[in-house]
Design a protein around this motif. Sequence first.
Motif, PDB file in Angstrom:
ATOM      1  N   ASP B 209       3.492  -0.492  -5.085  1.00 59.53           N
ATOM      2  CA  ASP B 209       3.067  -1.492  -6.116  1.00 59.53           C
ATOM      3  C   ASP B 209       3.100  -0.150  -7.486  1.00 59.53           C
ATOM      4  N   ASP B 210       3.210  -0.667  -8.697  1.00 55.53           N
ATOM      5  CA  ASP B 210       2.978   0.300  -9.738  1.00 55.53           C
ATOM      6  C   ASP B 210       1.355   0.664  -9.681  1.00 55.53           C
ATOM      7  N   GLY B 211       1.145   1.843  -9.798  1.00 53.75           N
ATOM      8  CA  GLY B 211      -0.110   2.341  -9.608  1.00 53.75           C
ATOM      9  C   GLY B 211      -0.615   2.378  -8.319  1.00 53.75           C
ATOM     10  N   GLY B 212      -0.084   1.827  -7.236  1.00 49.17           N
ATOM     11  CA  GLY B 212      -0.690   1.873  -6.094  1.00 49.17           C
ATOM     12  C   GLY B 212      -0.155   2.986  -5.286  1.00 49.17           C
ATOM     13  N   SER B 213      -0.589   2.942  -3.991  1.00 55.14           N
ATOM     14  CA  SER B 213      -0.011   3.963  -3.114  1.00 55.14           C
ATOM     15  C   SER B 213       0.714   3.273  -1.774  1.00 55.14           C
ATOM     16  N   LEU B 214       1.338   3.742  -1.144  1.00 56.37           N
ATOM     17  CA  LEU B 214       1.898   3.243   0.052  1.00 56.37           C
ATOM     18  C   LEU B 214       2.193   4.451   1.339  1.00 56.37           C
ATOM     19  N   THR B 215       1.627   4.059   2.335  1.00 56.10           N
ATOM     20  CA  THR B 215       2.027   5.322   3.038  1.00 56.10           C
ATOM     21  C   THR B 215       2.885   4.766   4.450  1.00 56.10           C
ATOM     22  N   PRO B 216       3.796   5.325   5.110  1.00 55.53           N
ATOM     23  CA  PRO B 216       4.397   4.973   6.174  1.00 55.53           C
ATOM     24  C   PRO B 216       3.207   4.276   7.214  1.00 55.53           C
ATOM     25  N   GLU B 217       2.126   4.854   7.222  1.00 56.19           N
ATOM     26  CA  GLU B 217       1.316   4.328   8.429  1.00 56.19           C
ATOM     27  C   GLU B 217       0.994   3.062   7.993  1.00 56.19           C
ATOM     28  N   GLN B 218       0.705   2.693   6.643  1.00 53.53           N
ATOM     29  CA  GLN B 218       0.609   1.115   6.162  1.00 53.53           C
ATOM     30  C   GLN B 218       1.802   0.317   6.511  1.00 53.53           C
ATOM     31  N   VAL B 219       2.787   0.826   6.499  1.00 54.84           N
ATOM     32  CA  VAL B 219       4.199   0.096   6.788  1.00 54.84           C
ATOM     33  C   VAL B 219       4.181  -0.331   8.228  1.00 54.84           C
ATOM     34  N   ARG B 220       3.772   0.705   9.085  1.00 53.33           N
ATOM     35  CA  ARG B 220       3.673   0.618  10.695  1.00 53.33           C
ATOM     36  C   ARG B 220       2.877  -0.303  11.003  1.00 53.33           C
ATOM     37  N   GLU B 221       1.649  -0.553  10.194  1.00 57.07           N
ATOM     38  CA  GLU B 221       0.595  -1.531  10.683  1.00 57.07           C
ATOM     39  C   GLU B 221       1.301  -2.876  10.510  1.00 57.07           C
ATOM     40  N   VAL B 222       1.897  -3.267   9.359  1.00 58.31           N
ATOM     41  CA  VAL B 222       2.566  -4.529   9.187  1.00 58.31           C
ATOM     42  C   VAL B 222       3.136  -4.878  10.584  1.00 58.31           C
ATOM     43  N   PHE B 223       4.006  -4.009  11.198  1.00 62.64           N
ATOM     44  CA  PHE B 223       4.781  -4.237  12.289  1.00 62.64           C
ATOM     45  C   PHE B 223       3.977  -4.010  13.793  1.00 62.64           C
ATOM     46  N   GLU B 224       2.695  -4.021  13.622  1.00 60.16           N
ATOM     47  CA  GLU B 224       1.921  -3.445  14.756  1.00 60.16           C
ATOM     48  C   GLU B 224       2.247  -4.512  15.949  1.00 60.16           C
ATOM     49  N   PHE B 225       2.288  -5.794  15.544  1.00 65.26           N
ATOM     50  CA  PHE B 225       2.286  -6.619  16.574  1.00 65.26           C
ATOM     51  C   PHE B 225       3.627  -6.871  17.071  1.00 65.26           C
TER      52      PHE B 225
END
Lengths: 149, 671
Positions: B209-225
């Motif tokens: 998001d504008d002003g935010g940050s996003l890491t590949p790890e955060q994305v992976r967490e989404v798909f964790e389950f």
Amino acid sequence: MQDGRCRSGRFLGICGGRDRGRTRAPIAAEPTFVPADPSIEVHIDDARVRLVLAGSLGTRTCETLLEAAREVAGTGRDVEVVCADTEFLGLAALQVLLSLRRTCGRTGRAVRLSGVRPAVVEMLAITGFADGLGLTSIEAPLPTTRSGT
Amino acid sequence: MSVDVAQFLQVFLEEAAEHLGTLETSLLELERTPRDAELLGKLFRAAHSIKGGAATFGLPAVARFTHHAESLLDAMREGAVVATAETVDLLLQATDLLRTMLVGGGGDAEGPRADQLVAALQAALVGGGAAVPAPAAVVAAPAGRRIHVHFVPARDILQSGLDPLTLIRELASVGVLEDVELDATRVPDLAELDPCAVTVGWRFLVRADDGGSLTPEQVREVFEFASMDAELDVEAEAEAQDPGAGAAHATSDPQAPTAGTPAAARAADGSIRVAVGKVDELVNLVGELVINQSMVGELVRGFRIEKLGQLIEAVAAMERNTRELQERVMGIRMVPVGSVFQRFPRMVRDLGASLGRKVDLVLIGEDTELDKGVVERLADPLTHLVRNAVDHGIESPAARVAAGKPEVGSLRLTAAHQGGHVIIELRDDGHGLDTARIRAKALAQGLIGPHEDLSEAAIHNLIFAAGFSTAAVVTDISGRGVGLDVVRRNIEALEGTVAIESVAGQGTCFRIVLPLTLAILDGLSLRVGEQIYVLPLTSIIESLRVRPEQYRRVLGRGELIDLRGESIPLLRLHHVFSIDVEAFSPVGRLVVIVEHQGAKMGLLVDEITGQPQVVIKSLESNYRRVDGVMGATILGDGHVALILDVPGLIRTGHDLGKRITAARAQQGALS
């Protein structure tokens, strides 16, 4: 369906034919969504073939939806999928609709979604299904057009 | 983990060139079948691949421009916009511009041409009624770091109660989805569908998001389950790619390309993509060769005569492996001739449109493989022939109808393997060559004598003669600034031949015969004086010892031998290469008969010494061009041998024979 009587699906009532009634039976909705009264109806009349979907349609309803889709595909005519009362379409349901569109498309028939709610449109858009289902415009939610209730 | 994507740029450029080729050929097909869903899907995927790759490899201008073309293709795929000649034309122009951008290193999308095309693409999209308004979660303006996600859920994931759609919704909540691609190609028809089995997958491009940050790890967490038994790839792009900033912006990676880095220069380095399987085979062979070498070394070090059999066996095995290795390495250089053919549908279409010709081009055998070097150098002569065929071979629609032919002319370009060669044929059903006019022109230019009796085929071959002016036969044969002699020279430079067959009123066929590779040659080694020469095996018809009754001298034609009723000029290689020998009669001597384009010649030699396979070394690049010699090679015994150029020798032979005969006649030395 040709004998003028309604028949029941595994979970939901499926009705076909002109001015035929429908039966509805509640089922457990997807755990992450607010349960809604799901229903699947087939309306075939002289003017059009409609598949009317309502409520949250997830994995548990997909077999019934598949049955209904095969029925409308078998009519050999264009199909309108009325989604005015559809609150959620799960992946299983979307696969059925995609397959319906593809099957009809092979014989030059169109499958058109109508009355799709903005929330559902958004879901279809972020999951890429809007393209796959040929959703070319966000139509305003339509009033319920179910008949035979 | 950071990945240096720049190292893969060359691969992307090659792939992009292939996708552009696909776009071009598929668009041309689309003109004929505008509602072909499979074709539209193919077009969309090609554009999408270019866009995705361009974004990944730091070519934002390319990605942004491709996006507009892709949107139109998407609308066509969905039936919202119907493919017309105009939309196809527009997309072809977009393809051209993309090619220019990629050759130029991915920049130059901000020019007026690009703006015009973008506006036209958008107009076509709106005009066609396609409008999929971007929902709030899918925005077009990218900013910040972007992450590519490829997700294919496990087939039975729905049975676990987890719907992948909820994961995507969650992904859209942790970042901004810039691009979503659903792969639903595996969803079967209703008759075979199991709706509870997942048959779809996705590719996402997501940013913070504008002003935010996003890491590949955060994305992976989404798909964790959902990651169990699923395919999940999460890769971050290089930092701070702002497509809005245009091509002038460099990426943070110093290795990454910038607008000023000409990708063409990289492409010019030349590379070949090789299947892993082929590389594995080479590794295995090299391994075996190392074992062979070790065995031979061992046997030689402690050699005893009783080990001779083993040594011979080990050397033979080494020879086998070396030859196989050589064949497989040469195989790596083989590429499909389709890479050249691919340009012709577009060329024929455009040329036909500008000349008012209707031409149906059929390509056959595009998968036929040839040496990369041959394929690259085949493009120019073949282009010349195709252009000529459309320009001057095939008649105007009116003329065709008047001649009782279909309005649409046929042009067939075929490639096929035949023996150790590749045969390429270009056949048109036009009016064919005007034999009388060619003969008249050749006569006027002094290429033939007034009483020379030539067959129709021989007259047709005159159009390949150097100096055969195209000026007066513009409307019948060529009309281009460059003559067909250049085509022949180019083909001959590839060690190939070109021949022509033509039937008046029915059409013309150019037949090109090419060697599979230029690097290795099967030859016959010959001794002339003390020198060894190699003659390409493909040019040799037979060898013989000259009997007295076969040998003749004819005034004005030099020495001849009679071979089954045919008089064949004789060329003494001693004379050609100025080897001092005492005068001798050819009777009882060895003659090798060679042929090129129907012209035969007997080469007088002292001895045939072997039939080696030789590696060709360029003489020109290390010394200079020598008439009658195509290159040099190093023989098994370490000696250097010249490789003879048969077409050149035949030309030289005719001149030399005439000169020698004339000189002898003058001296009264003929006997």
